[in-house]
Design an enzyme around this catalytic site. Structure first.
Site, PDB file in Angstrom:
ATOM      1  N   SER A 119      -7.985  -4.848   4.646  1.00  0.00           N
ATOM      2  CA  SER A 119      -6.766  -4.390   5.310  1.00  0.00           C
ATOM      3  C   SER A 119      -6.968  -4.179   6.798  1.00  0.00           C
ATOM      4  CB  SER A 119      -6.277  -3.075   4.670  1.00  0.00           C
ATOM      5  OG  SER A 119      -7.285  -2.086   4.737  1.00  0.00           O
ATOM      6  N   HIS A 140      -4.164 -10.709   2.073  1.00  0.00           N
ATOM      7  CA  HIS A 140      -3.961  -9.267   1.981  1.00  0.00           C
ATOM      8  C   HIS A 140      -2.767  -8.932   1.103  1.00  0.00           C
ATOM      9  CE1 HIS A 140      -3.036  -5.207   4.065  1.00  0.00           C
ATOM     10  NE2 HIS A 140      -3.892  -5.047   3.067  1.00  0.00           N
ATOM     11  N   GLU A 152      -0.090 -11.099   3.120  1.00  0.00           N
ATOM     12  CA  GLU A 152      -0.388 -11.531   4.479  1.00  0.00           C
ATOM     13  C   GLU A 152      -1.542 -12.533   4.406  1.00  0.00           C
ATOM     14  OE1 GLU A 152       0.720  -7.722   7.299  1.00  0.00           O
ATOM     15  OE2 GLU A 152      -1.175  -7.667   6.225  1.00  0.00           O
ATOM     16  N   ASN A 190       0.019  -2.837   8.086  1.00  0.00           N
ATOM     17  CA  ASN A 190      -0.796  -1.648   8.334  1.00  0.00           C
ATOM     18  C   ASN A 190      -0.786  -1.233   9.796  1.00  0.00           C
ATOM     19  OD1 ASN A 190      -1.526  -1.052   5.742  1.00  0.00           O
ATOM     20  ND2 ASN A 190      -3.400  -2.253   5.773  1.00  0.00           N
TER      21      ASN A 190
END
Length: 282
Positions: A119, A140, A152, A190
């Protein structure tokens, strides 16, 4: 390229969700972790959730058996050597990642792609220690990975366009919505989401509102399905802190400074749902 058998490294929360998503899409999944008890616990957790879904009529009868029939667990890394594809979700620590990738690079056929679910860590740095840097990529997923649609897809500096296409096609095949993101700390979600969690921690630390009222405010004022502190407990305070530290270290920007309260909770072992205590008790 046909991808039928996928190795999943890491039987934690993310690993379990990814395994579930892959197996539900008809892929054969080899779940690897360093201890058999971790694997057994992960498969039992998936089985329990599937059984409940069938009991409540949310899944068709036989779904549990069909999905579990696509999963095997192994604690010897040699047992994944013949897979078509690897997804890695081991502990978010670069030294740990590098050790794992060194072993994978020596073990797997040269054409096998290794996708990391990191992440926040540098995929370029991970790829650089392998002899297949063009076949290392970020993939991800989001928690819970068996439910959340987003993936992602992040190229390292060395990742080939062929690898990107294969991973994007695989994401679509298993029912996900892939978005391409350039490598950068935190990627897209994130980069936005974890600092928001951190700001919620600062607000609590400053005594401006209770945890419950912070979460209520964001649910009813911003339309969030859950508040930032509940989300932190779901994700894990240790994961949120690791992302904040990476953002801070990589950018040097003080806006990414982790909340002292978040650091204190992690030091106490109050990581959220997985430890039964975080900003709330579970």
């Amino acid at each position: 390229m046909s991808i039928n058998t996928i190795a999943m490294l890491g039987a934690g929360t993310m690993g379990q969700g990814i395994v579930w998503a892959l197996a539900a899409a008809g892929k054969k999944v080899v779940l690897y972790d360093i201890k058999q008890e971790l694997i057994d616990r992960a498969i039992a957790s998936i089985a329990k959730s599937l059984a409940k879904a069938e009991e409540r009529g949310k899944s068709a009868p036989g779904t549990k058996d069909a999905i579990l029939g696509n999963i095997i667990g192994v604690s010897n890394i040699e047992d994944i050597k013949d897979v078509d594809f690897v997804i890695e979700a081991v502990f978010e620590n670069m030294a740990v990642k590098k050790d794992v990738y060194t072993k994978l690079d020596a073990l797997l056929a040269p054409e096998v792609i290794i996708a990391t679910n990191t992440s926040s860590l540098s995929i370029t740095e991970i790829a650089a220690i392998t002899t297949r840097a063009d076949k290392v990529v970020g993939m991800h997923f989001f928690n819970p990975a068996n439910v959340m649609k987003l993936v992602e897809v992040i190229p390292a500096l060395q990742t080939s366009e062929e690898t990107m296409k294969i991973v994007t096609d695989l994401s679509i095949e298993i029912g996900k919505k892939p978005v391409r993101v350039k490598e950068g700390p935190g990627f897209v979600v994130n980069r936005i989401l974890v600092p928001t969690i951190n700001e919620g921690c600062f607000i609590l630390q400053e005594g401006l509102a209770t945890a419950e009222d912070i979460d209520t405010a964001m649910k009813f004022g911003a339309g969030w399905p859950m508040g930032p502190l509940t989300l932190c407990d779901l994700v894990g305070g240790d994961i949120a802190l690791a992302v904040m530290n990476t953002l801070y270290d990589e950018t040097g920007d003080p806006k990414y400074r982790p909340s002292g309260l978040l650091k204190q909770y992690v030091r106490a072992g109050w990581l959220g749902m997985k430890t039964k205590k975080g900003f709330y008790n579970y």
